[in-house]
Design an enzyme around this catalytic site. Structure first.
Site, short mmCIF file in Angstrom:
data_model
loop_
_atom_site.label_atom_id
_atom_site.label_comp_id
_atom_site.label_asym_id
_atom_site.label_seq_id
_atom_site.Cartn_x
_atom_site.Cartn_y
_atom_site.Cartn_z
N HIS A 86 1.01 -1.11 0.14
CA HIS A 86 -0.28 0.01 0.46
C HIS A 86 1.23 1.06 -0.31
CE1 HIS A 86 -4.74 -0.64 0.85
NE2 HIS A 86 -4.04 -1.57 1.16
N ASP B 160 -3.81 6.98 3.04
CA ASP B 160 -3.86 5.48 2.27
C ASP B 160 -5.86 5.59 3.02
OD1 ASP B 160 -2.71 2.67 1.94
OD2 ASP B 160 -4.62 2.61 2.26
N HIS C 177 -1.20 -14.26 -7.43
CA HIS C 177 -1.71 -14.52 -6.42
C HIS C 177 -3.28 -13.11 -5.94
CE1 HIS C 177 0.52 -10.43 -4.98
NE2 HIS C 177 -0.43 -10.32 -4.14
#
Ligand code: UDP
Length: 456
Positions: free
Chosen positions: A20, A119, A352
């Site tokens: 992130h 964020d 993934h």
């Protein structure tokens, strides 16, 4: 940073888990280059900051300064290894850990904060910005459809409790923008949970609409229906500024770690569009049985492969696998992934479905074999397979030898694979156009963001 800013002091609050923080820092680097008279204070844990700033030292504009906040892990506490434990300890320490350091930065610079960029997971940013009397700009790193899952959490929970109880495979047709998603695709945190992380994310739908603007790590052309018909109406502004881990023109970005493992020179010796690049990101990994199944499949079909596998997992591979396949394969602890995916030898990415990995694959026109691990990965895999049509999810959601072989055949060999490769090329072109001057949508939305920050 010696010079005193003329135009504002932006406090940037990072979420230091998974990948992130890097895209947020990349965004801040672009902003800082474009607004060289503005000061950016970047608040993050020391572990995450050290990785980011050491890796990119020479590329960081000098109007960005890192500040270090507590990770919330009590002294002497030994983490179990469950990633959620570290996340919960960090969130327990927040927002006080951030507030303390913001006060230090203000005292040190004698400049009040004029804007809060956080964020999107850091929902306390809303109240913090309100108390400071400044705009709040959350940055949403995962795919837009996952934002919808958080915006509509109450509706989804109601649907699951009343209509969806019988089948995890039921589509969420009543939830705007999520009609292709299944209940089983939802991140664990969207359904009721006990963790602080789950509680934090359940507040997203309530607080993000109160922001000044939401910034998306995305190109609006890749999901226009969801963005234009629904999500856009939920926020005062929704700015799709493009993929933030990639160096797409015209915005300058930080480079990947250098190619210390020799991946690119090895790829130079391979034939075009045949190599499978494999990586499961920086947080999790499939089980040992799955890693073995994947290795056995690669060995059986003789597929050329480049596998980024952290050293602690390498011992789980079948005995002698690396040596037996070293004429057509390479296992490394770290690869310069953005460059690897842009290499002409790469034919498929076994991933993934971490959002940054998928974006990097999309931007380079590489089809994917998806083995989603947790969180938003299953929704992302659904986008890849059913909405964009640029990949397949492994049969049953776990890696088996026959399932992997089947996925390789579907992508690299038959008519279905040809169509996927064509669609992947089309997406690459769409991204290329959106990222380019002068008419690229991402550039325009970046300029709007710059205006908001400059006027604050
Ligand atoms: N990455 C890389 N080299 C590697 C493995 C990963 O550069 O060998 C980078 C990759 O390019 C991506 C990030 O690590 O930008 C992984 O982020 P993602 O969101 O895909 O997954 P996460 O690590 O958060 O699960």
């Amino acid at each position: 940073m010696s010079k005193i800013s003329q135009k504002g002091h932006i406090a940037v609050l990072a979420f230091p888990f998974g990948c992130h923080a890097k895209p947020v820092l990349n965004l801040v680097c672009k902003l800082a280059k474009a607004a060289s008279n503005t000061r950016f204070s970047f608040f993050n844990t020391s572990k995450s900051n050290d990785l980011l700033f050491l890796e990119s030292e020479s590329e960081i504009p000098d109007n960005i300064k890192p500040y270090y906040v507590s990770d919330g892990v009590p002294i002497g506490h030994v983490l179990t290894g469950n990633p959620l434990e570290a996340v919960d300890l960090f969130l327990k320490a927040a927002p006080e850990n951030f507030k303390t350091e913001i006060e230090n930065a203000v005292a040190e610079t004698s400049e009040r904060i004029t804007c809060l960029l956080t964020d999107g997971f850091l929902v306390f940013g809303c109240e913090m910005a309100e108390n400071l009397g400044v705009p709040w700009i959350p940055v949403w790193i995962p795919l837009p459809c996952t934002l919808s899952a958080h915006i509509y959490t109450d509706l989804i929970r109601h649907f699951c409790a009343n209509d969806g109880v019988d089948s995890q495979d039921k589509t969420l047709e009543v939830i705007p923008g999520l009609s292709t998603m299944r209940i089983s695709d939802l991140p664990e945190e969207v359904l009721p949970g006990k963790s602080l992380f789950s509680h934090t994310l359940s507040r997203i739908g309530q607080v993000l609409p109160q922001s000044t603007a939401v910034v998306m790590n995305f190109y609006r052309e890749l999901n226009p229906t969801l963005l234009e018909n629904d999500l856009k109406s939920k926020f005062p502004k929704l700015l799709n500024v493009g993929f933030l881990t990639l160096s797409l023109p015209p915005l300058p970005l930080l480079p990947s770690k250098s190619d210390g493992t020799g991946c690119l020179s090895w790829l130079d010796q391979q034939r075009a569009s045949l190599v499978a690049y494999i990586s499961f990101g920086t947080v999790g990994a499939p089980s040992r049985n799955e890693l073995v199944a994947l290795a056995e499949a690669l060995e059986e079909i003789g597929a050329p492969y480049l596998w980024s596998l952290r050293d602690n997992f390498k011992d789980l591979l079948p005995y002698g696998f690396v040596e037996r396949t070293n004429n057509h394969g390479k296992v490394v602890p770290w690869a310069p992934q953005t460059q690897v995916l842009g290499h002409s030898s790469i034919g498929v990415f076994v991933t993934h479905c971490g959002c940054n990995s998928v974006y990097e694959s999309v931007a380079n026109g590489v089809p994917m074999i998806c083995r989603p691990l947790f969180g938003d990965h299953r929704m992302t895999a659904r986008m890849v397979e059913e909405v964009w049509g640029v990949g397949v999810k492994v049969e049953g959601g776990v890696l088996t030898k026959s399932g992997v072989i089947n996925s390789f055949e579907r992508i690299l060999e038959n008519e279905e694979g040809k169509k996927m490769r064509e669609k992947a090329r089309t997406l690459k072109e769409i991204v290329g156009e959106a990222a380019h001057e002068p008419s690229g949508s991402a550039l325009k939305e970046f300029k709007t963001l710059l205006d908001i920050i400059s006027l604050s």
